[in-house]
Design a protein around this motif. Structure first.
Motif, PDB file in Angstrom:
ATOM      1  N   ARG A  25       0.945  -1.258   0.029  1.00  0.00           N
ATOM      2  CA  ARG A  25       0.071   0.060   0.072  1.00  0.00           C
ATOM      3  C   ARG A  25       0.736   1.128   0.036  1.00  0.00           C
ATOM      4  NH1 ARG A  25      -5.168   1.245   1.400  1.00  0.00           N
ATOM      5  NH2 ARG A  25      -5.848  -1.015   0.582  1.00  0.00           N
ATOM      6  N   LEU A  26       1.985   1.123   0.822  1.00  0.00           N
ATOM      7  CA  LEU A  26       2.888   2.400   0.979  1.00  0.00           C
ATOM      8  C   LEU A  26       3.464   2.672  -0.512  1.00  0.00           C
ATOM      9  CD1 LEU A  26       4.218   1.964   4.366  1.00  0.00           C
ATOM     10  CD2 LEU A  26       2.968   3.964   3.739  1.00  0.00           C
ATOM     11  N   LEU A  27       3.922   1.597  -0.847  1.00  0.00           N
ATOM     12  CA  LEU A  27       4.720   1.631  -2.368  1.00  0.00           C
ATOM     13  C   LEU A  27       3.672   2.194  -3.496  1.00  0.00           C
ATOM     14  CD1 LEU A  27       7.050  -1.407  -2.138  1.00  0.00           C
ATOM     15  CD2 LEU A  27       7.619   0.860  -1.794  1.00  0.00           C
ATOM     16  N   ALA A  28       2.421   2.036  -3.201  1.00  0.00           N
ATOM     17  CA  ALA A  28       1.358   2.554  -4.248  1.00  0.00           C
ATOM     18  C   ALA A  28       1.077   3.967  -4.198  1.00  0.00           C
ATOM     19  CB  ALA A  28       0.178   1.721  -4.269  1.00  0.00           C
ATOM     20  N   VAL A  78      13.695  -1.646   2.480  1.00  0.00           N
ATOM     21  CA  VAL A  78      14.152  -0.451   2.743  1.00  0.00           C
ATOM     22  C   VAL A  78      15.600  -0.816   3.364  1.00  0.00           C
ATOM     23  CG1 VAL A  78      14.075   1.154   4.464  1.00  0.00           C
ATOM     24  CG2 VAL A  78      12.180   0.666   3.582  1.00  0.00           C
ATOM     25  N   ASP A  79      16.422  -0.076   2.887  1.00  0.00           N
ATOM     26  CA  ASP A  79      17.833  -0.211   3.387  1.00  0.00           C
ATOM     27  C   ASP A  79      17.874   0.563   4.605  1.00  0.00           C
ATOM     28  OD1 ASP A  79      20.683  -0.236   3.658  1.00  0.00           O
ATOM     29  OD2 ASP A  79      20.886   1.311   2.383  1.00  0.00           O
ATOM     30  N   LEU A  80      18.297  -0.147   5.741  1.00  0.00           N
ATOM     31  CA  LEU A  80      17.984   0.152   7.056  1.00  0.00           C
ATOM     32  C   LEU A  80      19.372   0.936   7.527  1.00  0.00           C
ATOM     33  CD1 LEU A  80      15.694  -0.169   9.179  1.00  0.00           C
ATOM     34  CD2 LEU A  80      17.152  -2.090  10.187  1.00  0.00           C
ATOM     35  N   THR A  81      19.413   2.334   7.039  1.00  0.00           N
ATOM     36  CA  THR A  81      20.623   3.096   7.096  1.00  0.00           C
ATOM     37  C   THR A  81      20.742   3.347   8.572  1.00  0.00           C
ATOM     38  OG1 THR A  81      19.128   5.123   6.963  1.00  0.00           O
ATOM     39  CG2 THR A  81      20.199   4.096   5.037  1.00  0.00           C
ATOM     40  N   PRO A  82      21.687   3.836   9.064  1.00  0.00           N
ATOM     41  CA  PRO A  82      21.842   4.164  10.613  1.00  0.00           C
ATOM     42  C   PRO A  82      21.013   5.039  11.054  1.00  0.00           C
ATOM     43  CG  PRO A  82      24.078   3.923   9.580  1.00  0.00           C
ATOM     44  CD  PRO A  82      23.107   3.533   8.422  1.00  0.00           C
ATOM     45  N   GLN A  83      20.842   6.230  10.034  1.00  0.00           N
ATOM     46  CA  GLN A  83      19.758   7.228  10.696  1.00  0.00           C
ATOM     47  C   GLN A  83      18.419   6.790  10.616  1.00  0.00           C
ATOM     48  OE1 GLN A  83      19.439  10.332   7.505  1.00  0.00           O
ATOM     49  NE2 GLN A  83      18.647  11.932   9.002  1.00  0.00           N
ATOM     50  N   ILE A  84      17.754   5.757   9.896  1.00  0.00           N
ATOM     51  CA  ILE A  84      16.403   5.294   9.993  1.00  0.00           C
ATOM     52  C   ILE A  84      16.423   4.257  11.054  1.00  0.00           C
ATOM     53  CG2 ILE A  84      14.868   3.633   8.813  1.00  0.00           C
ATOM     54  CD1 ILE A  84      15.804   4.870   6.016  1.00  0.00           C
ATOM     55  N   ALA A  85      17.580   3.493  11.204  1.00  0.00           N
ATOM     56  CA  ALA A  85      17.778   2.561  12.533  1.00  0.00           C
ATOM     57  C   ALA A  85      17.444   3.505  14.056  1.00  0.00           C
ATOM     58  CB  ALA A  85      18.936   1.530  12.228  1.00  0.00           C
ATOM     59  N   LEU A  86      18.425   4.619  13.868  1.00  0.00           N
ATOM     60  CA  LEU A  86      18.349   5.333  15.161  1.00  0.00           C
ATOM     61  C   LEU A  86      16.989   5.785  15.388  1.00  0.00           C
ATOM     62  CD1 LEU A  86      20.716   8.173  15.940  1.00  0.00           C
ATOM     63  CD2 LEU A  86      18.381   8.588  16.320  1.00  0.00           C
ATOM     64  N   LEU A 122      11.667   9.103   5.903  1.00  0.00           N
ATOM     65  CA  LEU A 122      13.058   8.823   5.085  1.00  0.00           C
ATOM     66  C   LEU A 122      13.049   7.407   4.302  1.00  0.00           C
ATOM     67  CD1 LEU A 122      15.666   9.604   8.043  1.00  0.00           C
ATOM     68  CD2 LEU A 122      14.941  10.883   6.125  1.00  0.00           C
ATOM     69  N   ALA A 123      12.477   6.462   4.623  1.00  0.00           N
ATOM     70  CA  ALA A 123      12.217   5.255   4.060  1.00  0.00           C
ATOM     71  C   ALA A 123      11.473   5.522   2.686  1.00  0.00           C
ATOM     72  CB  ALA A 123      11.459   4.184   5.009  1.00  0.00           C
ATOM     73  N   LEU A 124      10.305   6.165   2.707  1.00  0.00           N
ATOM     74  CA  LEU A 124       9.685   6.486   1.562  1.00  0.00           C
ATOM     75  C   LEU A 124      10.358   7.386   0.648  1.00  0.00           C
ATOM     76  CD1 LEU A 124       6.067   7.407   3.276  1.00  0.00           C
ATOM     77  CD2 LEU A 124       6.650   5.478   1.858  1.00  0.00           C
ATOM     78  N   ARG A 125      11.116   8.278   1.093  1.00  0.00           N
ATOM     79  CA  ARG A 125      11.936   8.876   0.043  1.00  0.00           C
ATOM     80  C   ARG A 125      12.998   8.186  -0.552  1.00  0.00           C
ATOM     81  NH1 ARG A 125      13.287  14.759   3.662  1.00  0.00           N
ATOM     82  NH2 ARG A 125      11.100  15.454   3.514  1.00  0.00           N
ATOM     83  N   GLN A 126      13.399   7.166   0.215  1.00  0.00           N
ATOM     84  CA  GLN A 126      14.627   6.077  -0.170  1.00  0.00           C
ATOM     85  C   GLN A 126      13.859   5.567  -1.305  1.00  0.00           C
ATOM     86  OE1 GLN A 126      16.015   1.938   1.452  1.00  0.00           O
ATOM     87  NE2 GLN A 126      16.931   3.632   2.570  1.00  0.00           N
ATOM     88  N   LYS A 127      12.559   5.280  -1.142  1.00  0.00           N
ATOM     89  CA  LYS A 127      11.939   4.298  -2.338  1.00  0.00           C
ATOM     90  C   LYS A 127      11.400   5.359  -3.464  1.00  0.00           C
ATOM     91  CE  LYS A 127      12.278   0.447  -0.829  1.00  0.00           C
ATOM     92  NZ  LYS A 127      13.095  -0.750  -1.703  1.00  0.00           N
TER      93      LYS A 127
END
Length: 317
Positions: free
Chosen positions: A9-12, A137-145, A37-42
């Motif tokens: 749903r989010l990816l749509a 999603v690529d779990l970057t340190p920023q997203i993980a934090l 941030l995850a959505l922007r990554q996509k």
């Protein structure tokens, strides 16, 4: 919806506005910023709606994600928002057009067009972690934090009864990305201002014990706030403090918002007393071990109303 269905749903969606709840805590802020941030990554356009209740403690987590005034969303997503009544004033124009709600509250009202909710998760951050896995999603340190902060703050740094083995496994996976977890833990759990200690001292002096010392009432009155010039940052997570008293199973913190309006935070052992059931009597809700509501009246009247509600729930087992 499952995390996999939520991911699809989010990816749509695109041009997405993300909503947080009133008096935002670490879970709603961390989840909203991480989702942005995850959505922007996509490749999506995503922003957080500025929340007028947010205080400076969360400023580092909001850099670069707050929506400009002229942003017009095509889709609206709420995170950690169990009910429309939890939306801040700034979100009211969007209350009837929320496309997706991601949450972990058992009291979730189902107000959105689609809902992903897991009441067994300790924090909305856990739910979002699984959604991110499904999204790739690529779990970057920023997203993980951000997800770690969300989970840590909703579990009292992993000491509340909602903490599960899965909570620790997710936290470990997040920490493996290499962000500075010590910075997060010190910021939220290890540092107290002199004013915060003065507030806690006054709460102890003015608290009431009931039910043979197993139930405690603490009062954050307008007088206290005025006398100590307390800010929202000084009062962050104050509801968890008084329950640390030895012998206490259930703790009620009464925060006076107006002369005749009080915000209630109830923390219980989650077993002998269901906090959500108690607060539901006064139009609120939450989790078995942590819930809230708003009661009209003075602090003394709010105490009487909450004591009656607690006794009512206890009487029905």
């Amino acid at each position: 919806m499952t995390p996999q269905e939520t991911a699809q749903r989010l990816l749509a969606l695109d041009h997405i506005l993300i909503l947080t709840h009133r008096r935002p805590d670490g879970d709603t802020i961390g989840c909203a910023s991480a989702l942005c941030l995850a959505l922007r990554q996509k490749g999506k356009t995503a922003w957080l709606l500025p929340n007028e209740d947010a205080h400076h403690l969360f400023d580092p987590y909001l850099e670069g994600v707050l929506a400009p005034a002229d942003f017009v969303p095509q889709a609206v997503v709420a995170v950690d928002v169990a009910a429309l009544g939890m939306l801040p004033d700034s979100a009211q124009p969007y209350r009837d057009r929320i496309d997706l709600a991601i949450d972990h509250h058992g009291s979730q009202e189902g107000y959105a067009r689609a809902t992903c909710v897991d009441p067994d998760s300790a924090a909305c951050g856990e739910v979002l972690f699984r959604v991110f896995q499904a999204m790739g999603v690529d779990l970057t340190p920023q997203i993980a934090l951000l997800l770690y902060m969300a989970i840590a703050t909703d579990t009292g740094c992993f000491v509340y009864s909602n903490t599960t083995p899965a909570t620790h496994r997710i936290a470990a996976a997040l920490m493996d990305t290499g962000f500075d977890a010590q910075w997060v833990n010190k910021r939220h759990f290890r540092v107290k201002s002199l004013k915060r200690m003065q507030i806690e001292s006054r709460l102890v002096r003015e608290m009431d014990l009931e039910q043979n010392g197993t139930l405690v009432f603490a009062y954050v009155t307008l007088d206290l706030i005025r006398d100590l010039q307390a800010t929202e940052e000084d009062l962050e997570d104050i509801a968890s403090f008084i329950g640390q008293l030895e012998g206490v199973d259930n703790a009620v913190t009464i925060r006076q918002l107006k002369p005749t309006e009080c915000k209630i935070s109830l923390r219980t052992d989650g077993k002998t007393l269901n906090a959500s059931d108690v607060c539901a009597i006064h139009g609120g809700g939450g989790h078995p071990a942590a819930a809230g509501c708003t009661i009209p009246g003075t602090p003394a009247q709010a105490k009487a109303a909450m004591l009656a509600a607690i006794q009512q729930v206890q009487a029905h087992g």
